[in-house]
Design an enzyme around this catalytic site. Structure first.
Site, PDB file in Angstrom:
ATOM      1  N   GLU A   1      -6.017 -10.395  -2.121  1.00 47.55           N
ATOM      2  CA  GLU A   1      -6.815 -10.286  -0.887  1.00 47.55           C
ATOM      3  C   GLU A   1      -8.306 -10.205  -1.205  1.00 47.55           C
ATOM      4  OE1 GLU A   1      -5.358  -7.223   1.768  1.00 47.55           O
ATOM      5  OE2 GLU A   1      -3.276  -7.597   1.225  1.00 47.55           O
TER       6      GLU A   1
ATOM      7  N   ASP B   1     -12.128 -10.134  -1.543  1.00 50.13           N
ATOM      8  CA  ASP B   1     -13.428 -10.315  -0.894  1.00 50.13           C
ATOM      9  C   ASP B   1     -14.409  -9.332  -1.520  1.00 50.13           C
ATOM     10  OD1 ASP B   1     -12.584  -7.992   0.488  1.00 50.13           O
ATOM     11  OD2 ASP B   1     -12.108  -9.114   2.307  1.00 50.13           O
TER      12      ASP B   1
ATOM     13  N   GLU C   1       0.803  -1.233   0.000  1.00 51.60           N
ATOM     14  CA  GLU C   1       0.000   0.000   0.000  1.00 51.60           C
ATOM     15  C   GLU C   1       0.833   1.278   0.000  1.00 51.60           C
ATOM     16  OE1 GLU C   1      -2.725  -0.536   3.257  1.00 51.60           O
ATOM     17  OE2 GLU C   1      -3.457  -2.426   2.476  1.00 51.60           O
TER      18      GLU C   1
ATOM     19  N   HIS D   1     -10.257  -5.872  -2.617  1.00 46.18           N
ATOM     20  CA  HIS D   1     -11.296  -5.754  -1.583  1.00 46.18           C
ATOM     21  C   HIS D   1     -12.452  -4.995  -2.227  1.00 46.18           C
ATOM     22  CE1 HIS D   1      -8.893  -7.331   1.662  1.00 46.18           C
ATOM     23  NE2 HIS D   1      -7.911  -6.506   1.374  1.00 46.18           N
TER      24      HIS D   1
ATOM     25  N   ASN E   1       2.159  -4.474  -3.519  1.00 45.97           N
ATOM     26  CA  ASN E   1       0.768  -4.882  -3.312  1.00 45.97           C
ATOM     27  C   ASN E   1      -0.054  -3.664  -2.903  1.00 45.97           C
ATOM     28  OD1 ASN E   1      -1.119  -7.146  -2.992  1.00 45.97           O
ATOM     29  ND2 ASN E   1      -1.020  -6.750  -0.773  1.00 45.97           N
TER      30      ASN E   1
HETATM   31  O1  G3I Z   1      -3.672  -8.425  18.579  1.00 47.72           O
HETATM   32  C1  G3I Z   1      -4.563  -7.439  19.124  1.00 47.72           C
HETATM   33  C2  G3I Z   1      -5.183  -7.922  20.405  1.00 47.72           C
HETATM   34  O2  G3I Z   1      -4.172  -8.077  21.379  1.00 47.72           O
HETATM   35  C3  G3I Z   1      -6.231  -6.899  20.860  1.00 47.72           C
HETATM   36  O3  G3I Z   1      -6.892  -7.422  21.972  1.00 47.72           O
HETATM   37  C4  G3I Z   1      -7.246  -6.647  19.762  1.00 47.72           C
HETATM   38  C5  G3I Z   1      -8.242  -5.578  20.143  1.00 47.72           C
HETATM   39  O4  G3I Z   1      -8.723  -4.874  19.027  1.00 47.72           O
HETATM   40  O5  G3I Z   1      -6.581  -6.226  18.591  1.00 47.72           O
HETATM   41  C6  G3I Z   1      -5.658  -7.189  18.107  1.00 47.72           C
HETATM   42  O6  G3I Z   1      -5.055  -6.669  16.961  1.00 47.72           O
HETATM   43  C7  G3I Z   1      -5.861  -6.654  15.816  1.00 47.72           C
HETATM   44  C8  G3I Z   1      -5.141  -7.423  14.721  1.00 47.72           C
HETATM   45  O7  G3I Z   1      -5.848  -7.350  13.505  1.00 47.72           O
HETATM   46  C9  G3I Z   1      -4.969  -8.880  15.068  1.00 47.72           C
HETATM   47  O8  G3I Z   1      -6.201  -9.501  15.219  1.00 47.72           O
HETATM   48  C10 G3I Z   1      -6.061  -5.216  15.378  1.00 47.72           C
HETATM   49  O9  G3I Z   1      -6.862  -4.521  16.341  1.00 47.72           O
HETATM   50  C11 G3I Z   1      -6.737  -5.164  14.036  1.00 47.72           C
HETATM   51  O10 G3I Z   1      -6.752  -3.823  13.563  1.00 47.72           O
HETATM   52  C12 G3I Z   1      -5.959  -6.003  13.042  1.00 47.72           C
HETATM   53  O11 G3I Z   1      -6.680  -5.966  11.841  1.00 47.72           O
HETATM   54  C13 G3I Z   1      -5.973  -6.435  10.706  1.00 47.72           C
HETATM   55  C14 G3I Z   1      -5.808  -5.312   9.693  1.00 47.72           C
HETATM   56  O12 G3I Z   1      -5.181  -5.824   8.542  1.00 47.72           O
HETATM   57  C15 G3I Z   1      -4.983  -4.183  10.217  1.00 47.72           C
HETATM   58  O13 G3I Z   1      -4.922  -3.162   9.265  1.00 47.72           O
HETATM   59  C16 G3I Z   1      -6.794  -7.544  10.103  1.00 47.72           C
HETATM   60  O14 G3I Z   1      -6.830  -8.644  11.014  1.00 47.72           O
HETATM   61  C17 G3I Z   1      -6.159  -7.972   8.780  1.00 47.72           C
HETATM   62  O15 G3I Z   1      -7.018  -8.896   8.157  1.00 47.72           O
HETATM   63  C18 G3I Z   1      -5.994  -6.762   7.899  1.00 47.72           C
HETATM   64  O16 G3I Z   1      -5.389  -7.141   6.696  1.00 47.72           O
HETATM   65  C19 G3I Z   1      -5.173  -6.107   5.738  1.00 47.72           C
HETATM   66  C20 G3I Z   1      -3.938  -6.490   4.946  1.00 47.72           C
HETATM   67  O17 G3I Z   1      -2.871  -6.737   5.808  1.00 47.72           O
HETATM   68  C21 G3I Z   1      -3.593  -5.408   3.950  1.00 47.72           C
HETATM   69  N1  G3I Z   1      -4.709  -5.099   3.107  1.00 47.72           N
HETATM   70  C22 G3I Z   1      -5.939  -4.800   3.795  1.00 47.72           C
HETATM   71  C23 G3I Z   1      -6.313  -5.909   4.755  1.00 47.72           C
HETATM   72  C24 G3I Z   1      -7.639  -5.647   5.419  1.00 47.72           C
HETATM   73  O18 G3I Z   1      -7.591  -4.542   6.247  1.00 47.72           O
END
Ligand code: G3I
Length: 467
Positions: free
Chosen positions: A269, A271, A164, A241, A205
């Site tokens: 990615e 969806d 990004e 997405h 990407n």
């Molecule tokens: O690990 C913490 C946990 O300790 C805490 O309790 C919890 C509370 O919110 O958060 C947890 O972290 C989260 C993390 O995923 C792991 O689950 C974050 O809040 C959450 O923001 C994070 O989201 C991820 C996101 O990227 C971040 O931008 C999504 O799972 C993940 O699927 C998403 O993936 C991205 C790609 O990397 C790039 N392209 C877009 C895609 C979708 O956003």
């Protein structure tokens, strides 16, 4: 197999064989939501592409693991290889979560897409609030890239090296990397990654680059320039997405123009989100959207494969990020395949239905009647299937206790054979069967060894009586 695409050779010939053999074993031995269907990974491999999914470390057991390993042949860690997980403290690496994903993939003959090395998001606090000099930021980036790619050398086939980098208007994203290093951070990251694992395929990407627009034009210009400079870049990932009904009409043309620069492309990615709860009409539109994406990739020789960003609605990132939206993946929250699943299956050349059976028959609610007229080493088989439930599309799988057969001609169904089974799927005109109704199909085959009558049969994955 894989003759069109170069990606598979990155894994080596033995890797291809491993994937194919493992897929066959998994398909033969693992119960799944659709034991009778050819897994998506098998269909994809026959088309020379991979079919991947994002997975998180919490999804490596139970139903999730079973479906993921059966249906997909590439895995992208959802979060486990990002900077905040991998290097939570400066110079101290936490490889455990990423290693878990790699171990799962290796166990199931899946390739791994590393995601990601340099991104504006999910960075550890020590890095974002460290007040480092520009040179320090550069050196920290190069060290992180070098160490992570070295750790996974030979295990990660594709790397999202920079994720990004652009704003919607095509300008560079104002993040730590751009602000402190300038645009050269991208070439430096790619160069460091290539030095650490020369065999890995290195990608840039991004999202909202699927159609031709200001952002994708910026990516295009960048990739063209990197190629001209001899910077090691192998591919461009298109996250995909999508919003329901909004797959850009020029997606394939856009993929092709990147491919024409001499790089691979991939859907990384995928969806398709919609308002929830999902209506039946929207699920059909979503199926059409998935069909288009698969066709767009298959239409471009350098498109290496498609990865869905989570295969099920239970763990998808969408609802927490877009409240009121979701249902974005091919499986529902109960891990049941949706119309989108069947759409992918069909687009990949499977004999699947375009929508799930309206009422799948329960055990003992279907009956298969089988008659065979044999001569020398040939046979004409006629099959009548009676279903207690109404069907909207059907696949019948016949299992033979011995002999082998090669289908030479079929009527009223698309019929294929594999090992000891023969599979038949409805044609456009005979997919609908009323409750209590019957449908007949038949085939001619050459047989060898012996030609016993089938000892078992399934209708849309449910066992039938055979007579
Ligand atoms: O690990 C913490 C946990 O300790 C805490 O309790 C919890 C509370 O919110 O958060 C947890 O972290 C989260 C993390 O995923 C792991 O689950 C974050 O809040 C959450 O923001 C994070 O989201 C991820 C996101 O990227 C971040 O931008 C999504 O799972 C993940 O699927 C998403 O993936 C991205 C790609 O990397 C790039 N392209 C877009 C895609 C979708 O956003």
């Amino acid at each position: 197999m894989f003759s069109k695409r170069t990606l598979r050779s990155a894994a080596g010939g033995s890797g291809v064989a491993l994937i194919a053999v493992t897929a066959a074993l998994v398909a033969a031995t693992t119960p799944s939501a659709h034991a009778a269907d050819t897994p998506l990974r098998t269909l994809a491999e026959a088309k020379g592409v991979y079919m991947g999914t994002a997975l998180t470390a919490g999804e490596l057991t139970g139903t999730s693991a079973s479906i993921a390993s059966t249906q997909f042949d590439e895995v992208t860690p959802g979060n486990e290889m990002k900077w905040d997980t991998v290097e939570p403290t400066r110079g101290t690496y936490n490889w455990g979560p990423g290693d878990q994903i790699v171990g799962f993939a290796q166990q199931h003959g899946m390739q791994v897409r590393g995601h990601n090395l340099v991104w504006h998001s999910q960075l550890p606090g020590w890095l974002t609030s460290g007040s480092f000099t520009n040179t320090q930021v550069h050196d920290l980036m190069v060290k992180h890239v070098t160490d992570e790619v070295t750790h996974y050398k030979g295990e990660v086939v594709h790397w999202d090296v920079v994720n990004e980098p652009f704003n919607e208007d095509g300008s560079y994203r104002s993040d730590l990397w751009y602000n402190q290093i300038g645009p050269s951070y991208i070439a430096d990251a790619l160069t460091a990654a290539h030095a650490a694992d020369p065999a890995a395929k290195l990608y840039l990407n991004d999202y909202n680059t699927e159609g031709e627009n200001a952002k994708s034009n910026a990516m295009y210009t960048l990739v063209k320039s990197l190629k001209q400079q001899g910077v090691p870049i192998d591919g461009v990932g298109f996250q995909a997405h999508f919003i329901l009904g909004q797959v850009p009409s020029d997606f394939e043309a856009n993929l092709q123009r990147f491919a024409d620069l001499g790089v691979d492309v991939a859907v990384t990615e995928l969806d398709v989100r919609m308002a929830t709860p999902a209506s039946a009409a929207n699920l059909q539109q979503q199926a059409a959207d998935y069909t288009k994406v698969v066709n767009d990739c298959l239409g471009v020789t350098r498109c290496q494969g498609i990865t869905v960003w989570g295969f099920n609605d239970a763990t998808s990132w969408v609802p927490s990020t877009f409240p009121g939206q979701g249902a974005a993946t091919p499986y529902d929250t109960n891990y049941q395949p949706k119309p989108a699943y069947y759409a992918i299956q069909t687009a990949l050349g499977g004999g699947g239905t375009t929508s799930p059976p309206t009422s799948p028959p329960g055990g003992g609610t279907c009956a298969v009647s089988y008659t065979a007229n044999e001569w020398n080493t040939g046979v004409t088989a006629n099959v009548t299937v009676t279903s207690a439930s109404a069907l909207n599309g059907w696949t019948v799988v016949l299992t033979y206790p011995g002999g082998s057969r090669t289908v030479t001609q079929a009527w009223n169904a698309t019929v294929t054979q594999s090992g000891g089974t023969v599979s038949a799927t409805n044609l456009s005109y005979d997919g609908a069967v009323a409750a209590g109704g019957s449908v007949s199909f038949g085939f001619n085959a050459d047989w060898s060894g012996s030609d016993p009558k089938p000892s078992g049969a399934t209708l849309n994955g449910t066992a039938c009586t055979v007579s």
